[in-house]
Design a protein around this motif. Structure first.
Motif, PDB file in Angstrom:
ATOM      1  N   GLY A 216      31.002  13.268  -9.654  1.00 13.86           N
ATOM      2  CA  GLY A 216      29.785  12.739  -9.346  1.00 13.86           C
ATOM      3  C   GLY A 216      28.831  13.777  -9.166  1.00 13.86           C
ATOM      4  N   LYS A 217      29.314  14.852 -10.778  1.00 12.50           N
ATOM      5  CA  LYS A 217      27.907  15.621 -11.443  1.00 12.50           C
ATOM      6  C   LYS A 217      27.683  15.214 -13.121  1.00 12.50           C
ATOM      7  N   ILE A 218      26.950  15.883 -13.924  1.00 10.81           N
ATOM      8  CA  ILE A 218      26.444  15.369 -15.269  1.00 10.81           C
ATOM      9  C   ILE A 218      27.402  17.045 -15.567  1.00 10.81           C
ATOM     10  N   VAL A 219      28.643  16.487 -16.452  1.00  9.94           N
ATOM     11  CA  VAL A 219      28.775  18.148 -16.821  1.00  9.94           C
ATOM     12  C   VAL A 219      28.936  18.267 -18.288  1.00  9.94           C
ATOM     13  N   GLU A 220      28.302  16.890 -18.963  1.00 10.93           N
ATOM     14  CA  GLU A 220      27.793  17.222 -20.265  1.00 10.93           C
ATOM     15  C   GLU A 220      26.648  16.069 -19.949  1.00 10.93           C
ATOM     16  N   ARG A 221      25.423  16.060 -21.354  1.00  8.40           N
ATOM     17  CA  ARG A 221      24.767  15.492 -21.761  1.00  8.40           C
ATOM     18  C   ARG A 221      24.070  16.221 -23.937  1.00  8.40           C
TER      19      ARG A 221
END
Length: 597
Positions: A569-574
Motif C-alpha cells: 500500500g505504499k510507493i517504494v520507488e518511482r
C-alpha cells in the motif's frame, strides 16, 4: 464438505430469525398497487360483490325451499329457479373479472417491483457486489418476487373474498337464529388457537424453504460460472456432494412445510365437520321442541349458510400458507431495496466538465475493511497525456488505486483529484463518460461484435465503430470471424478466443475516446503474438490520454512516463524504466526476475 455447508448456513441465520408476518410489510406491498389505483379499485369492487353473491345464491335456494316448495307453488318454484340462474350468471360474470383484474394487477405490480430491484442494483457500488453472492441477487429477482406476486394477486383478494363471504354468512345466520349462530361463533377461539400454533410452525418452515432455495441457486450460479475451475481441478465429485447436501436440506425443509400443512388443513376440516354435527343436534332440538317451534325451512337455510361459512375455512388456511411465503419473500426483497450503499453522492455534486486528464493522489489512505489499509498515505501526480505504470506484487495496492480513480470506491482519508476536482464532489457518471477501462477479465455481452464495441458509445454509427477498429489495426481479426462485425459472441464471449475478446475490448475503449484510460492487466491473458499486436495498437490508443497501466509483464511498461513501484500500500520507488533499473532497487529486482522467465 460439512464445514462448508455449516458456513453457508451461518450466513443466513439473521434472515431466518425475522418474522414473516408484519403489517409494515403488508402495507408496503399494498403501496405498490397505488400506481395502478384504477384497476385495483375496480378489483376491490368485484371482491366485495363476489363475497356477497355466493351467500345470496345460498339464501335464494333456501328461500325457494322454504317458500314456493313448502307451499307447493310450481309457478313460484319456476320463478325462483329463473331468478337463481340469472343471479348465478351475474356471479360468474363478476368472478371472471375478479380473476382477470387480479392477474393483471399482479403482473403489473411484479413488473414495477422487478424494475425497482434492477434500478437499485445498478446504483449499488462495487463493494456491494464484492460481498453479495450473485445467486442471492437472482433469487430475490425471481423466486422471492414471484412469491410476492402470489401475495398480490391471490392472497390479498382471495382472502378478502372468503373473509367477506364468512362475514355476510355470519350476518344472515345471526338474522335467522341467534342461538345457532352462537354455536358457530364458539368455533372462533378454537380456530384462532389452531392458527396461532401452526402460524409459528409454518412461518419458520417457509422461511427456511426460501433461504435453502437461495443457497441452492447461489451454488448453481457459482458452479456454472466456475465450471472451468471445477473441471480443471477435478472437483466434480466434491462439488456434487456439497450440492447434494444443499438439496437434501431443501428437501427436508419442504417436507417440514408439507407435514405441518398436512396436519393443519385436516384439523380445520375436522373441526368444520364436528361443528356441523353439533348444529344438527342443536338445530334438530330447536325444530322438534314444542316450545321453540323453529321452522324446518329456516334450519335448512341456516345449514346452507353454515356449510358455506365453513367452506371458506380451508381456502383461508391455504391462503395463510401462501401468505407466509409471500411475506418471507417480501422480507428479503425489501431488505435488498433498503440496502444502503457504503457511500452515496451528495446532492451538491457537480457534473465534471471535459477534462485534460490530470490525476492527483493527495495523502490518500484507503481500506476495504476499517482495520486494514490497502493504501497508506499515497501521494503522486499523473500529468495530462502521460502514461503511469503501476508495478508490484499481488496485494500491493495496484487495483485499489484503479478503484479510487474510477470512483468505484472513495478514499478513507485524503483526496483523489481529477483536474483539481475532488472525486467526492463530482458525479460518477460524468467521470465514467470520460474514462475507458480494459481489464484482464474482459467481459462481452451476448450480442454481436458490433454491439459490444458500440457499448462504449451507444450513439456511435457503424462507420465510427469500424473506424475505431481500423485505427487499432484489427480489421483483419474481425474480418476473419464467421460474420465479421455481425458475429454473435455468445455468452461472455464464449464463441471467441481470449485474444479476440481482448481486442474487441480495446476497440470498445478506443470508440469511447476517453481522457483517462486504465489498462488493468489487459495483456496478461493473451498469447505473445496477440500481445505484440496489442503493443502496437497501444501506441495509438495511449496517444494524448492519461493512462494507468497495471501489468505483471514489465515489457509492456518500458515506455511509461512514470513507474510507481508499490509494496503493502505504499510507493517504494518511482521514476522511469531506465531510472529505476539504474537505481538497482525493488523494480530492478522485479525486472531481473521477469527476464529470467
Amino acid at each position: 464438505m460439512k464445514a462448508a455447508l455449516t458456513q453457508i448456513r451461518q450466513e443466513d441465520l439473521d434472515e431466518l430469525n425475522l418474522r414473516p408476518l408484519e403489517m409494515r410489510l403488508i402495507w408496503r406491498m399494498l403501496r405498490y398497487t397505488q400506481a395502478h389505483a384504477r384497476k385495483r379499485n375496480w378489483l376491490f369492487l368485484t371482491v366485495v360483490l363476489r363475497s356477497i353473491q355466493l351467500p345470496t345464491l345460498t339464501w335464494i335456494i333456501g328461500a325457494v325451499i322454504n317458500g314456493p316448495i313448502a307451499r307447493r307453488d310450481p309457478v313460484g318454484v319456476m320463478w325462483g329457479a329463473v331468478g337463481f340462474l340469472v343471479f348465478a350468471a351475474l356471479t360468474q360474470f363478476c368472478f371472471h373479472f375478479r380473476q382477470r383484474l387480479a392477474l393483471e394487477l399482479g403482473e403489473s405490480v411484479l413488473q414495477d417491483l422487478r424494475r425497482d430491484i434492477f434500478q437499485h442494483l445498478l446504483r449499488m457500488p462495487m463493494s456491494f457486489y464484492n460481498r453479495t453472492k450473485i445467486g442471492r441477487i437472482i433469487s430475490r429477482y425471481t423466486s422471492d418476487a414471484e412469491a410476492m406476486r402470489v401475495g398480490w394477486q391471490d392472497v390479498f383478494f382471495i382472502t378478502a373474498v372468503q373473509g367477506g363471504q364468512m362475514l355476510f354468512c355470519a350476518a344472515l345466520m345471526f338474522w335467522y337464529d341467534k342461538v345457532l349462530f352462537l354455536v358457530v361463533l364458539a368455533m372462533a377461539p378454537i380456530l384462532y388457537g389452531m392458527n396461532y400454533h401452526f402460524r409459528r410452525t409454518l412461518s419458520n418452515a417457509n422461511r427456511k424453504v426460501q433461504e435453502s432455495w437461495s443457497r441452492v441457486t447461489a451454488t448453481i450460479a457459482e458452479s456454472v460460472t466456475g465450471i472451468r475451475v471445477t473441471q480443471g481441478f477435478v472437483r466434480q465429485d466434491v462439488n456434487a456432494g456439497l450440492f447434494t447436501d444443499l438439496l437434501m436440506d431443501h428437501s427436508v425443509y419442504n417436507l417440514g412445510v408439507a407435514r405441518a400443512t398436512g396436519v393443519f388443513l385436516p384439523m380445520l376440516e375436522l373441526n368444520s365437520q364436528t361443528f356441523t354435527a353439533v348444529l344438527l343436534i342443536v338445530g334438530g332440538y330447536r325444530v322438534l321442541s314444542p316450545t321453540i317451534h323453529m321452522d324446518v325451512g329456516n334450519l335448512i337455510q341456516f345449514f346452507f349458510l353454515a356449510n358455506l361459512f365453513f367452506s371458506s375455512v380451508q381456502p383461508l388456511g391455504n391462503m395463510y400458507n401462501q401468505a407466509l411465503a409471500a411475506m418471507a419473500g417480501a422480507e428479503r426483497v425489501f431488505r435488498l431495496l433498503d440496502a444502503k450503499p457504503d457511500w452515496e453522492e451528495p446532492p451538491t455534486v457537480r457534473e465534471l466538465p471535459r477534462i485534460e486528464g490530470r490525476v492527483e493522489f493527495r495523502d490518500v489512505s484507503f481500506g476495504y475493511v476499517p482495520d486494514r489499509l490497502a493504501l497508506d498515505d499515497m501521494n503522486f501526480v499523473a500529468e495530462p497525456g502521460k502514461t503511469i505504470a503501476l508495478v508490484g506484487h499481488t496485494g500491493s495496492g495496484k487495483s485499489s488505486i484503479v478503484n479510487l480513480i474510477t470512483k468505484f470506491y472513495l478514499p478513507g482519508e485524503g483526496a483523489v483529484l481529477i483536474d483539481g476536482f475532488d472525486t467526492r464532489d463530482i458525479q460518477g457518471d460524468s467521470l465514467h463518460r470520460q474514462m475507458g477501462i480494459v481489464s484482464q477479465q474482459n467481459f462481452l455481452f451476448s450480442s454481436t461484435v458490433m454491439d459490444n464495441i458500440r457499448f462504449a458509445r451507444p450513439a456511435a454509427t457503424d462507420e465510427e465503430v469500424v473506424d475505431a477498429v481500423r485505427k487499432l489495426d484489427f480489421l483483419d481479426v474481425i474480418g476473419s470471424l464467421s460474420a465479421g462485425f455481425a458475429t454473435a459472441v455468445g455468452e461472455r464471449g464464449a464463441n471467441l478466443s481470449l485474444g479476440q475478446r481482448q481486442l474487441i475490448c480495446f476497440a470498445r475503449a478506443m470508440l469511447a475516446n476517453p481522457r483517462i484510460l486504465i489498462l488493468d492487466e489487459a495483456t496478461s491473458s493473451v498469447d505473445a503474438m496477440t500481445e505484440a499486436r496489442i503493443q502496437k495498437a497501444l501506441v495509438t490508443l495511449l496517444q494524448g490520454r492519461t493512462s494507468f497501466v497495471v501489468a505483471h509483464r514489465l515489457s509492456t511498461i518500458r515506455h511509461a512516463d512514470l513507474v510507481l513501484v508499490l509494496s503493502q500500500g505504499k510507493i517504494v520507488e518511482r521514476g522511469t524504466h531506465t531510472e529505476l533499473l539504474e537505481a538497482n532497487g525493488t523494480y530492478a529486482e522485479l525486472y531481473r526476475q521477469f527476464v529470467k522467465r
